[in-house]
Design an enzyme around this catalytic site. Structure first.
Site, PDB file in Angstrom:
ATOM      1  N   ARG A 101       0.856  -1.208  -0.127  1.00 20.01           N
ATOM      2  CA  ARG A 101      -0.124  -0.053   0.061  1.00 20.01           C
ATOM      3  C   ARG A 101       0.917   1.260   0.017  1.00 20.01           C
ATOM      4  O   ARG A 101       1.496   1.704   1.020  1.00 20.01           O
ATOM      5  CB  ARG A 101      -0.986   0.166   1.219  1.00 20.01           C
ATOM      6  CG  ARG A 101      -2.037  -1.074   1.279  1.00 20.01           C
ATOM      7  CD  ARG A 101      -3.092  -0.838   0.344  1.00 20.01           C
ATOM      8  NE  ARG A 101      -3.700   0.231   0.197  1.00 20.01           N
ATOM      9  CZ  ARG A 101      -4.889   0.492   1.182  1.00 20.01           C
ATOM     10  NH1 ARG A 101      -5.220  -0.265   1.963  1.00 20.01           N
ATOM     11  NH2 ARG A 101      -5.407   1.608   0.998  1.00 20.01           N
ATOM     12  N   ASP A 155      -4.088   8.892   5.957  1.00 16.27           N
ATOM     13  CA  ASP A 155      -2.922   8.064   5.672  1.00 16.27           C
ATOM     14  C   ASP A 155      -1.792   8.535   5.622  1.00 16.27           C
ATOM     15  O   ASP A 155      -0.692   8.098   5.854  1.00 16.27           O
ATOM     16  CB  ASP A 155      -3.459   7.392   4.406  1.00 16.27           C
ATOM     17  CG  ASP A 155      -4.637   6.575   4.724  1.00 16.27           C
ATOM     18  OD1 ASP A 155      -4.560   5.082   4.742  1.00 16.27           O
ATOM     19  OD2 ASP A 155      -5.767   6.780   4.637  1.00 16.27           O
TER      20      ASP A 155
END
Length: 373
Positions: free
Chosen positions: A97, A255
């Site tokens: 990711r 994030d």
């Protein structure tokens, strides 16, 4: 005995005896609560990429524990060979990711421990088996510490966030920055959980969060499990509830935060922030310091992950809901410009514009406190 709820499960855990990572398969929620055990590199990578474990803090903890498990499988007869294989495992997990900075941060922490132990063991009188045992013990301790810190960080963020609210407030949140995205409390939901414990009686509006519906499947589910007054709304309803005066604050997770305060979060967050500014609703980002990337000057430099078109065209539907062959643009995140953000809540205080200087002060307090890395 009260029925067990989703909040009674560990989002991320480890079986130290069997050397297995244990996670809730979040792709099955809310219909089924399934714990899965992982010990192979491909399975751990898939779990992160396929969102079986998700949320920046939870990804970081899972990656650290996963790397320790993979380190236990390395078979070599020298420290140099051990470290070479260790780095291969670290880099592989790091590729799962690209936007969530906690993934890289946690893996780098594990790497620093491995390098430090190897350096200290150079020219030692131990045999290789003893050296390996020392390194693995240090890696085990570090991955458990990362989880312990996450719980403390989330609770502390919750306390700062709660100081911005009053009983009865309406709160809007986007995506899932709850316990299922961390090890406990969540980030954006931490003020909600702490306020609920104190009888604040918040009214929460949860965006469904297309295309993966984390708000509908996860946030609404866990808040209901905690007895919170939560209302699920379509993503395009957030402006209406703000205009109606039903929302006094927006709390979201993130994030990655750039040095100037630009913030990457689940796609759609920037639209919520824009509407909040239009209707004079404070917009807060809940960000552990581990998600603040001072090496990234602005949001323009944040790499945005793009995902498969099937998530938009057919996932969650019994039949395909878009014409075959249609072009799809499916970014997982967008960047909220810093001028739309009222404050960024960390475990060492609340940063406000100009964010860069406040971040410097926050990291100084973190260094002085000596907790975490």
């Amino acid at each position: 005995m009260a029925d067990k709820t989703i909040l009674d499960y560990e989002t991320v855990d480890i079986d130290l005896e069997k050397k297995e990572l244990i996670i809730i398969d979040q792709t099955k929620l809310p219909g089924k609560t399934e714990l899965i055990r992982l010990s192979e590199a491909k399975d751990i990578w898939d779990a992160i990429y396929l969102l079986k474990v998700r949320g920046a803090p939870a990804i970081g903890v899972a990656a650290a524990m996963g790397l320790y498990i993979l380190a236990c499988k390395i078979v070599t007869d020298s420290l140099d060979e051990f470290y070479e294989e260790f780095v291969k495992c670290k880099d592989y997990l790091d590729s799962s990711r690209p936007t969530a900075v906690n993934l890289h941060w946690a893996l780098e922490r594990m790497d620093e421990v491995a390098k430090g132990e190897i350096l200290s063991l150079k020219n030692s009188n131990y045999n290789y088996a003893q050296e390996e045992a020392i390194i693995l013990k240090a890696l085990e301790k570090e991955c458990l510490l990362i989880k312990e810190e996450d719980i403390w960080v989330c609770r502390t963020i919750g306390e700062y966030g709660l100081s911005l609210l009053k009983p009865g407030d309406g709160i809007l949140t986007h995506c899932n920055a709850g316990q299922l995205a961390t090890c406990k409390y969540g980030t954006a939901t931490a003020p909600i959980y702490l306020g609920t414990e104190q009888g604040y009686n918040f009214k929460v509006f949860a965006d469904e969060t297309r295309p993966l519906l984390q708000g509908a499947r996860l946030t609404a589910y866990e808040l209901m499990s905690a007895g919170v007054d939560v209302t699920l709304i379509c993503d395009n309803t957030s402006g209406m509830v703000m205009k109606n005066g039903w929302v006094q604050a927006v709390f979201v997770g993130c994030d990655r935060v750039a040095a100037n305060g630009d913030t990457a979060n689940k796609i759609g967050t920037s639209m919520v922030a824009t509407l909040a500014k239009r209707y004079n609703v404070p917009f807060y980002v809940c960000a552990p310091t581990s998600t603040i990337d001072m090496s990234t000057p602005t949001g323009d430099e944040i790499h945005i992950e793009e995902r498969k078109s099937e998530e938009v065209t057919e996932m969650w539907y019994e039949e395909r809901m878009a014409p075959a062959g249609v072009k799809v643009f499916n970014p997982a995140f967008d960047v909220t410009d810093n001028d739309l953000i009222t404050g960024i809540i960390t475990e060492y205080g609340i940063a406000r514009a100009p964010f860069t200087q406040d971040f410097i002060d926050i990291f100084k307090r973190k260094e002085e406190a000596g907790y975490g890395k």
